[in-house]
Design a protein around this motif. Structure first.
Motif, PDB file in Angstrom:
ATOM      1  N   PHE A 162       0.830  -1.203   0.000  1.00  0.00           N
ATOM      2  CA  PHE A 162       0.000   0.000   0.000  1.00  0.00           C
ATOM      3  C   PHE A 162       0.867   1.257   0.000  1.00  0.00           C
ATOM      4  CE2 PHE A 162      -2.423   3.447   1.799  1.00  0.00           C
ATOM      5  CZ  PHE A 162      -3.635   3.345   1.139  1.00  0.00           C
ATOM      6  N   LYS A 204      -6.332  -8.268   0.692  1.00  0.00           N
ATOM      7  CA  LYS A 204      -7.243  -7.826   1.758  1.00  0.00           C
ATOM      8  C   LYS A 204      -8.446  -7.140   1.101  1.00  0.00           C
ATOM      9  CE  LYS A 204      -6.649  -5.722   6.323  1.00  0.00           C
ATOM     10  NZ  LYS A 204      -7.788  -4.858   6.429  1.00  0.00           N
ATOM     11  N   ASP A 229     -11.290  -6.257   1.866  1.00  0.00           N
ATOM     12  CA  ASP A 229     -12.132  -5.266   2.550  1.00  0.00           C
ATOM     13  C   ASP A 229     -11.327  -4.018   2.954  1.00  0.00           C
ATOM     14  OD1 ASP A 229     -10.569  -6.390   4.489  1.00  0.00           O
ATOM     15  OD2 ASP A 229     -12.185  -6.683   5.950  1.00  0.00           O
ATOM     16  N   TYR A 230     -10.172  -3.812   2.335  1.00  0.00           N
ATOM     17  CA  TYR A 230      -9.324  -2.679   2.715  1.00  0.00           C
ATOM     18  C   TYR A 230      -9.827  -1.422   2.001  1.00  0.00           C
ATOM     19  CZ  TYR A 230      -4.953  -0.477   4.281  1.00  0.00           C
ATOM     20  OH  TYR A 230      -4.022   0.324   4.894  1.00  0.00           O
ATOM     21  N   ILE A 231     -10.612  -0.643   2.708  1.00  0.00           N
ATOM     22  CA  ILE A 231     -11.302   0.511   2.121  1.00  0.00           C
ATOM     23  C   ILE A 231     -10.309   1.486   1.497  1.00  0.00           C
ATOM     24  CG2 ILE A 231     -12.831   2.452   2.636  1.00  0.00           C
ATOM     25  CD1 ILE A 231     -13.790   0.835   5.104  1.00  0.00           C
ATOM     26  N   GLU A 232      -9.239   1.774   2.228  1.00  0.00           N
ATOM     27  CA  GLU A 232      -8.278   2.777   1.766  1.00  0.00           C
ATOM     28  C   GLU A 232      -7.676   2.404   0.415  1.00  0.00           C
ATOM     29  OE1 GLU A 232      -8.677   1.533   4.732  1.00  0.00           O
ATOM     30  OE2 GLU A 232      -8.148   2.937   6.334  1.00  0.00           O
ATOM     31  N   LEU A 235     -18.330  -0.321   1.694  1.00  0.00           N
ATOM     32  CA  LEU A 235     -17.675  -0.948   2.846  1.00  0.00           C
ATOM     33  C   LEU A 235     -17.813  -0.115   4.115  1.00  0.00           C
ATOM     34  CD1 LEU A 235     -14.420  -2.214   1.064  1.00  0.00           C
ATOM     35  CD2 LEU A 235     -16.177  -3.655   2.112  1.00  0.00           C
ATOM     36  N   ARG A 236     -17.950   1.187   3.973  1.00  0.00           N
ATOM     37  CA  ARG A 236     -18.122   2.062   5.154  1.00  0.00           C
ATOM     38  C   ARG A 236     -18.986   3.251   4.746  1.00  0.00           C
ATOM     39  NH1 ARG A 236     -15.224   3.664  10.193  1.00  0.00           N
ATOM     40  NH2 ARG A 236     -17.071   3.661  11.482  1.00  0.00           N
ATOM     41  N   VAL A 240     -20.740   5.346   6.147  1.00  0.00           N
ATOM     42  CA  VAL A 240     -20.818   6.575   6.953  1.00  0.00           C
ATOM     43  C   VAL A 240     -19.574   7.443   6.816  1.00  0.00           C
ATOM     44  CG1 VAL A 240     -22.332   5.589   8.718  1.00  0.00           C
ATOM     45  CG2 VAL A 240     -19.854   5.423   8.983  1.00  0.00           C
ATOM     46  N   TYR A 241     -18.562   6.985   6.095  1.00  0.00           N
ATOM     47  CA  TYR A 241     -17.283   7.717   6.059  1.00  0.00           C
ATOM     48  C   TYR A 241     -17.348   8.814   5.007  1.00  0.00           C
ATOM     49  CZ  TYR A 241     -12.276   8.436   6.596  1.00  0.00           C
ATOM     50  OH  TYR A 241     -11.047   8.978   6.864  1.00  0.00           O
ATOM     51  N   ARG A 242     -17.386  10.046   5.459  1.00  0.00           N
ATOM     52  CA  ARG A 242     -17.666  11.165   4.559  1.00  0.00           C
ATOM     53  C   ARG A 242     -16.579  11.453   3.535  1.00  0.00           C
ATOM     54  NH1 ARG A 242     -20.327  15.413   8.647  1.00  0.00           N
ATOM     55  NH2 ARG A 242     -18.375  16.471   8.195  1.00  0.00           N
ATOM     56  N   PRO A 243     -15.281  11.388   3.891  1.00  0.00           N
ATOM     57  CA  PRO A 243     -14.270  11.734   2.889  1.00  0.00           C
ATOM     58  C   PRO A 243     -14.386  10.929   1.590  1.00  0.00           C
ATOM     59  CG  PRO A 243     -13.269  11.691   5.059  1.00  0.00           C
ATOM     60  CD  PRO A 243     -14.673  11.177   5.224  1.00  0.00           C
ATOM     61  N   MET A 263     -27.056  12.556   6.485  1.00  0.00           N
ATOM     62  CA  MET A 263     -26.224  11.943   7.524  1.00  0.00           C
ATOM     63  C   MET A 263     -25.968  12.933   8.667  1.00  0.00           C
ATOM     64  SD  MET A 263     -22.771  10.031   6.343  1.00  0.00           S
ATOM     65  CE  MET A 263     -23.137   9.211   4.842  1.00  0.00           C
ATOM     66  N   SER A 264     -25.704  14.185   8.319  1.00  0.00           N
ATOM     67  CA  SER A 264     -25.344  15.205   9.324  1.00  0.00           C
ATOM     68  C   SER A 264     -26.078  16.500   9.005  1.00  0.00           C
ATOM     69  CB  SER A 264     -23.832  15.462   9.293  1.00  0.00           C
ATOM     70  OG  SER A 264     -23.111  14.272   9.388  1.00  0.00           O
ATOM     71  N   GLU A 297     -24.691  20.245   9.854  1.00  0.00           N
ATOM     72  CA  GLU A 297     -23.339  20.686   9.480  1.00  0.00           C
ATOM     73  C   GLU A 297     -23.394  21.669   8.324  1.00  0.00           C
ATOM     74  OE1 GLU A 297     -19.844  18.807   9.701  1.00  0.00           O
ATOM     75  OE2 GLU A 297     -20.509  17.155  10.970  1.00  0.00           O
TER      76      GLU A 297
END
Lengths: 344, 379
Positions: B64, B90, B92-95, B123-124, B126-129, B157-158, B161
């Motif tokens: 990576f 891997k 499920d490695y989101i990054e 995979l995630r 809720v992760y905003r970026p 979600m928010s 904001e």
């Protein structure tokens, strides 16, 4: 009683304590297990967790939060265990504004918390939860759900085996024992003290100068302030060997100008790291209290070269090189407890 | 065993040792990676991966970090290969999906980039970026409806904001929905009315729909919240110029130049505004800029107005720009040359309507060129 039987007894006691802790209120669950474990001096491993190394060198371990398996960074430098805002949303946790309760490096202010019902480390320890602070959005990577802080870690003795990728939790020692079980090579033993947030504070010698450091497993870098560099090493900003390395948004905050300094030797009372990678940065990036109480934040740029064992209860730090020779006769492993890994 | 005594037996851990094994190479690679020294990271992680004793649990990160370093070096194919290996090791490695998406996007393979980001979001969720990353690609590919939909997901979600309403507002603007943009920026300001950037964004939208009065009000609010910054005055002046209120515009540009006397665009705008008010450029203006100031863009334009370059020189300088900035510089060159020709009553080489068409949609010059093309021609 043989060592193995003592270990088994202690393990049994630990399992009883762990099982009981599940049903106790938070304050009882956080009571020092050693106080209930008799006088056994053997190391009793409660969990051996796989390190999930992150791209910057920090690491996370599997933790069951509210019954769900997630990865949390292990951060001895934070104040309290935490979850990210994303995790709080995902778990449907009620987020409370609690005023400014703390600050991470680079001015990241903490002002929210949420309640976790339970957490579980490995297979043998389960605890009632409590208040976790909530980290700002985007502060940690999406694969990580929060941080395991000293409020939880202090109830164990902990071992960082970076080479083998293991973070081990032990029942707190109640008497002196052969802690450095993984090698018969030379090791160092340092007294530590804990500040109000249970940070691991000790004294090391950097290029002949005694320095107060905080051992921070949540920081990929190691840092010294310009004031310390000036006071201790006479740096006036004119040394051509001190160079601007890069500008980085540490903790997803403000851009930080990072300077390198050609330090030669960091000595932990006999175990030394050559050419330690310690950055020099402006004072105002340090949380205010740390500026007064510590001179170096010792992060993973240094720690990864070591094998580290922290006794919170006995206030001691044991260190060897990350790579060591195995002991001639490996210590016995209790059934049901992961064996201590063999050396390289 | 007793602990060693200080100085009696030092265990030296050699960072930087040439004969380092896989683990040491990996650690040195991490240090290089954290210093953003991409070349060294590629070399060290390649070395680490070639060592048989690199602990298996570190292989994913080694690939990576090498991929990230290839990305930093703009070696996009190599980066994609490493991130693909990470994903195989891997899944499920989101990054890794997000990082590979960045590499695909850099190669303008936007569909593949969107696929990877969508996987990362799944995979995630809720992760905003990760949404920000997808919104950027949707915007770059002018898929504004999809970008707006992602903004709306984030707002759900928010909902409290302010910055998310600002994000959707600017996305609406890029889609030409100025009223919806103004509504979102109004919501952001209702949440927090002390954020200069929200006034600025709404000011842009009012200006874009020709509501100059409200635009100036918003830029005044931005000025109030931004202590001694040049650009808010510049923005206000540009809107006043578009509006045809040249005396007010002149005052705004003068304010900007008081704060930052060598602001080249401030000088250019003041020069063309004084052309409208028939006021001469102050004699001290030419002393503000050294010869070296006039070589780098927009220096050649300043040189033109100071009588130190010709329109041909400016044209040539704009055409010499690299591909990334050439469109912007040609747009600016044509506009300011046309203004300079008007001031000097020379025959126009290009009409403002044509100039507006050469500019990017979000170029500052474009509304000014449109404003000029709509003004009655002086007798």
């Amino acid at each position: 009683m043989t060592e193995q039987k003592r270990a088994l007894k202690a393990l049994f006691m630990a399992m009883i304590i762990a099982a009981a802790a599940t049903f106790l209120p938070a304050s009882a669950a956080h009571a020092d297990p050693a106080s209930q474990a008799g006088t056994n001096c053997s190391l009793v491993q409660l969990a051996s967790l796989d390190m999930e190394t992150q791209p910057d060198g920090t690491f996370a371990v599997p933790v069951a939060l509210n019954g769900r398996n997630v990865n949390l960074l292990v951060d001895t430098g934070s104040q309290t265990s935490s979850v990210s805002s994303e995790t709080a949303r995902e778990f449907g946790l009620g987020i409370r504004n609690i005023g400014r309760v703390g600050q991470f490096f680079n001015g990241i202010i903490i002002y929210q918390s949420a309640t976790i019902d339970s957490y579980k480390l490995g297979e043998s320890t389960s605890k009632d939860g409590g208040d976790f602070i909530v980290l700002p959005d985007g502060m940690i990577e999406p694969s990580v759900y929060g941080m395991l802080g000293p409020d939880i870690l202090q109830h164990y003795d902990i071992e960082f085996d970076f080479l083998r990728g293991k973070f081990n939790l032990f029942q707190p020692a109640i008497c002196d024992s052969d802690v450095v079980y993984w090698t018969k090579d030379a090791h160092a033993e340092l007294p530590v003290k804990f500040d109000g947030a249970h940070h691991i504070v000790t004294t090391v010698v950097l290029d002949g100068k005694p320095m107060t450091v905080i051992v921070d497993s949540g920081s990929s870098h190691s840092f010294m302030s310009w004031t310390t560099a000036k006071q201790v090493f006479g740096e006036d900003g004119k040394n051509p060997d001190v160079k601007l390395l890069t500008i980085a948004r540490i903790n997803n905050g403000r851009p930080v100008q990072i300077y390198s300094h050609p330090f030669v030797l960091l000595d932990f009372n006999g175990v030394a790291v050559k050419n330690p990678d310690i950055y020099v940065v402006a004072d105002n990036y340090f949380p205010a209290r740390w500026r007064d109480e510590t001179q170096i934040i010792l992060g993973l740029s240094v720690l990864r070269q070591l094998h580290v064992f922290v006794q919170y209860g006995k206030q001691k730090l044991y260190l060897t090189a990350a790579e060591t020779n195995p002991p001639a006769i490996p210590p016995p492993a209790a059934p049901g407890v992961p064996a201590h890994p063999a050396g390289p | 065993m007793k602990p060693v005594l200080a100085a009696s037996l030092l265990v030296l851990l050699f960072s930087g040792a040439a004969e380092a094994d896989g683990y040491q190479d990996f650690n040195l690679g991490l240090v290089s990676r954290n210093r953003q020294d991409w070349d060294a990271t590629v070399k060290l992680m390649t070395l680490a991966l070639s060592e048989p004793d690199l602990p298996p649990h570190l292989k994913v990160v080694a690939y990576f970090d090498r991929g990230t370093s290839y990305l930093g070096e703009k070696q996009f194919d190599a980066a994609i290969a490493d991130f693909t290996t990470v994903i195989q090791l891997k899944p499920d490695y989101i990054e890794a999906y997000s990082a590979r998406a960045s590499a695909f996007a850099a190669k303008t393979q936007f569909a593949k980039a969107i696929d990877d980001i969508t996987k990362a979001i799944s995979l995630r969720p809720v992760y905003r970026p990760t949404y920000y990353q997808r919104i950027a690609i949707y915007t770059a590919t002018k898929n504004m409806e999809a970008a707006i939909a992602d903004c709306t997901t984030l707002i759900k979600m928010s909902p409290n904001e302010a910055m998310l309403y600002r994000l959707r507002g600017t996305t609406y603007r890029r889609n030409g929905n100025y009223d919806l943009a103004i509504a979102d920026e109004g919501t952001a300001l209702a949440i927090n009315d002390q954020v200069a950037v929200d006034f600025r964004e709404r000011g842009f939208d009012y200006a874009a729909k020709g509501d100059f009065s409200n635009a100036v009000d918003d830029f005044n609010s931005e000025i109030r919240l931004s202590v001694d910054l040049t650009l808010p005055y510049m923005r206000k002046g540009a809107v006043q110029w578009d509006w045809g209120k040249f005396a007010d515009a002149e005052s705004s540009f003068e304010h900007a130049l008081k704060i930052q006397p060598q602001q080249k665009y401030g000088f250019l705008w003041l020069a063309i505004t004084r052309g409208k008010t028939s006021t001469a450029i102050d004699s001290d203006m030419s002393q503000r800029f050294s010869a070296s100031d006039l070589t780098k863009w927009p220096g050649p334009l300043v040189a033109l107005f100071l009588g130190k370059a010709t329109a041909g020189d400016v044209d040539s300088a704009a055409k010499r720009a690299d591909a990334a900035s050439q469109i912007g510089e040609i747009c600016e060159a044509q506009f300011f040359i046309a203004e300079w020709q008007q001031i000097h009553q020379l025959a126009a080489t290009r009409k403002f309507q044509e100039i507006a068409q050469t500019c990017a949609d979000d170029a500052v010059i474009r509304p000014a060129a449109i404003a000029e093309s709509n003004r009655p021609v002086a007798p």
